[in-house]
Design an enzyme around this catalytic site. Structure first.
Site, short mmCIF file in Angstrom:
data_model
loop_
_atom_site.label_atom_id
_atom_site.label_comp_id
_atom_site.label_asym_id
_atom_site.label_seq_id
_atom_site.Cartn_x
_atom_site.Cartn_y
_atom_site.Cartn_z
N HIS A 212 0.80 -1.24 0.00
CA HIS A 212 0.00 0.00 0.00
C HIS A 212 0.84 1.28 0.00
O HIS A 212 0.29 2.37 -0.16
CB HIS A 212 -0.97 0.04 1.18
C1 UD1 Z 1 -2.50 5.45 5.82
C2 UD1 Z 1 -1.23 5.90 6.54
C3 UD1 Z 1 -0.21 4.77 6.50
C4 UD1 Z 1 -0.78 3.48 7.00
C5 UD1 Z 1 -2.02 3.14 6.20
C6 UD1 Z 1 -2.66 1.85 6.65
C7 UD1 Z 1 -0.73 8.31 6.41
C8 UD1 Z 1 0.19 9.31 5.83
N1 UD1 Z 1 -0.62 7.05 5.93
O1 UD1 Z 1 -2.16 5.29 4.43
O2 UD1 Z 1 0.89 5.12 7.32
O3 UD1 Z 1 0.18 2.45 6.86
O4 UD1 Z 1 -2.95 4.23 6.37
O5 UD1 Z 1 -3.74 1.51 5.84
O6 UD1 Z 1 -1.51 8.66 7.27
N2 UD1 Z 1 -9.25 4.75 1.14
C9 UD1 Z 1 -10.46 4.13 1.05
N3 UD1 Z 1 -11.13 3.85 2.19
C10 UD1 Z 1 -10.63 4.15 3.41
C11 UD1 Z 1 -9.39 4.79 3.49
C12 UD1 Z 1 -8.71 5.08 2.35
O7 UD1 Z 1 -10.95 3.83 -0.03
O8 UD1 Z 1 -11.29 3.83 4.42
C13 UD1 Z 1 -8.49 5.05 -0.10
C14 UD1 Z 1 -8.77 6.41 -0.64
O9 UD1 Z 1 -8.79 6.32 -2.02
C15 UD1 Z 1 -7.57 7.23 -0.20
C16 UD1 Z 1 -6.48 6.17 -0.20
O10 UD1 Z 1 -7.12 4.96 0.16
O11 UD1 Z 1 -7.29 8.29 -1.04
C17 UD1 Z 1 -5.39 6.50 0.79
O12 UD1 Z 1 -5.91 6.68 2.10
P1 UD1 Z 1 -5.10 7.55 3.20
O13 UD1 Z 1 -5.78 7.52 4.49
O14 UD1 Z 1 -4.75 8.88 2.63
O15 UD1 Z 1 -3.69 6.81 3.33
P2 UD1 Z 1 -3.30 5.27 3.31
O16 UD1 Z 1 -2.63 5.00 2.03
O17 UD1 Z 1 -4.42 4.38 3.73
#
Ligand code: UD1
Length: 378
Positions: A212
């Site tokens: 991820h």
């Molecule tokens: C975040 C953390 C990372 C952690 C990871 C675990 C930061 C900088 N990063 O990364 O350290 O290892 O979580 O999962 O805080 N999305 C969904 N549903 C959700 C959440 C996210 O569809 O419930 C998708 C969205 O398209 C979003 C993307 O995932 O844009 C990234 O989500 P985000 O919370 O920005 O960061 P992670 O990559 O999950």
């Protein structure tokens, strides 16, 4: 004493569960309130974890959702400020290194609220990782810092953090793992549930893949090369692959879905905690770019190949089962082959990864808050 405990993203949930339990054992002298920023919001990333871990429903949910780093961090800051003003906690406790961690710590610090950071002092030395920036800044803002491995002390001292603020207590993520191991869901039932009964042929017959990190999944060439490498490994060690939403979106965007349509790999939606634990526990090998999984595999004695150039958790390499592979296919394949040859299992456990970290944290924190309230700001 009022303590506002913050979670935002999936890896935070496993860390907060034992802390809440340990703090609640001190009620009514202590009141622990749980705030969820809503950084993660999908059921699979979110409520599944709360239920499996017995975490109470959050007292506050800021529902910030996704966005750019700036937008997400700023939104958390704006919304948490109101909760802090209303609740007036004696301390704000944050875990890990996600955007929610830094955002809440920054708001609390400027309001003169004591900031407590659990999992302090981990450093990859790689500022291209957004989490590294969150770690460095959160530690600078913290009054009390709890560490999971002894090397974190030197990292913090090198950044000017006073020694008396730092406490080595062990790993709350491993508290949760040890507590839940008896309830782990067997991998065989997961394979069947996802339409491939017999996939991986039970304990020791399969591997696990998770991806991820933006550096691994946001560019089509990198992601394609990693998936191709996984397919080659899958030919000898079939791989179960719970796919993070960011990664699923990238696979679709780059048209790489065809690669997952293979005998060697079983893609599935993000799993609940007990499912993921069952999957890791009986795996022959885990390939991952996660931080927490490097620690969980060490605790389980299962070999881990980390698909990153560095780690902020060096104890998992020095004493545990972890090897830093980077993303070069030849190196990953060679490590996998070597591991098949020697089994790769080790069962040495880092100090204090014993299920009692949260109890240590609660004792130190309450003592510190009492002394602080009693007079000298310590
Ligand atoms: C975040 C953390 C990372 C952690 C990871 C675990 C930061 C900088 N990063 O990364 O350290 O290892 O979580 O999962 O805080 N999305 C969904 N549903 C959700 C959440 C996210 O569809 O419930 C998708 C969205 O398209 C979003 C993307 O995932 O844009 C990234 O989500 P985000 O919370 O920005 O960061 P992670 O990559 O999950």
């Amino acid at each position: 004493l009022r303590i506002l405990c913050v979670v935002g993203a999936r890896p935070n949930f496993m860390k907060i569960a034992p802390i809440l339990t340990a703090l609640k054992a001190h009620a009514p002298a202590v009141e622990a309130r749980l705030l969820h920023t809503g950084q993660h919001y999908d059921v699979a990333m979110n409520s599944q974890y709360f239920e499996a871990l017995g975490i109470p429903a959050p007292d506050d949910n800021l529902e910030v959702g996704s966005g750019s780093h700036a937008a997400q961090t700023a939104e958390v800051m704006l919304r948490v400020e109101k909760v802090i003003d209303q609740y007036a906690p004696d301390a704000l406790l944050v875990v890990g290194d996600v955007n929610s961690t830094l955002a809440c710590a920054l708001v609390a610090a400027k309001k003169g609220i004591a900031v407590v950071h659990v999992e302090a002092g981990l450093r990859s030395g790689d500022r291209a990782m957004p989490e590294e920036i969150n770690r460095v800044l959160t530690d600078q803002l913290s009054d009390l810092l709890f560490t999971t491995e002894e090397g974190a002390f030197d990292n913090l001292r090198a950044e000017g953090v006073a020694a008396e603020r730092i406490h080595f207590v062990g790993n709350v993520m491993i508290d949760t793992l040890l507590h839940n191991l008896p309830r782990a869901v067997p991998a065989t039932s997961l394979a069947a549930q996802h339409g491939r009964p017999g996939f991986g042929a039970g304990p020791g017959g399969y591997g696990v893949l998770t991806l991820h990190r933006p550096s691994n999944v946001d560019q089509p060439e990198t992601l394609a090369a990693l998936l191709d490498t996984a397919l080659r490994i899958g030919a000898t060690t079939p791989l179960m692959f719970p796919v993070h939403p960011r990664t699923r979106a990238a696979i679709e965007r780059f048209g790489l879905g065809g690669r997952l349509d293979a005998a060697a790999i079983l893609p599935m939606p993000p799993l609940g905690y007990l499912e993921m634990l069952g999957l890791m526990k009986d795996a022959r090998v885990v390939l991952t770019d996660s931080g927490g999984i490097q620690e969980e595999t060490t605790a389980l004695g299962v070999p881990c190949i980390t698909l990153r150039e560095n780690t902020e958790r060096p104890i998992t390499v020095e004493q545990g089962t972890n090897t830093i592979a980077g993303t070069d296919p030849a190196r990953i394949l060679a490590l996998h082959a070597a591991l098949l040859a020697d089994g790769g299992k080790r069962d040495r456990q880092p100090r204090h990864w014993d299920g009692q970290a949260a109890v240590r944290i609660a004792a130190i924190l309450l003592d510190w808050l009492e002394r602080r309230r009693g007079g000298g700001h310590g």
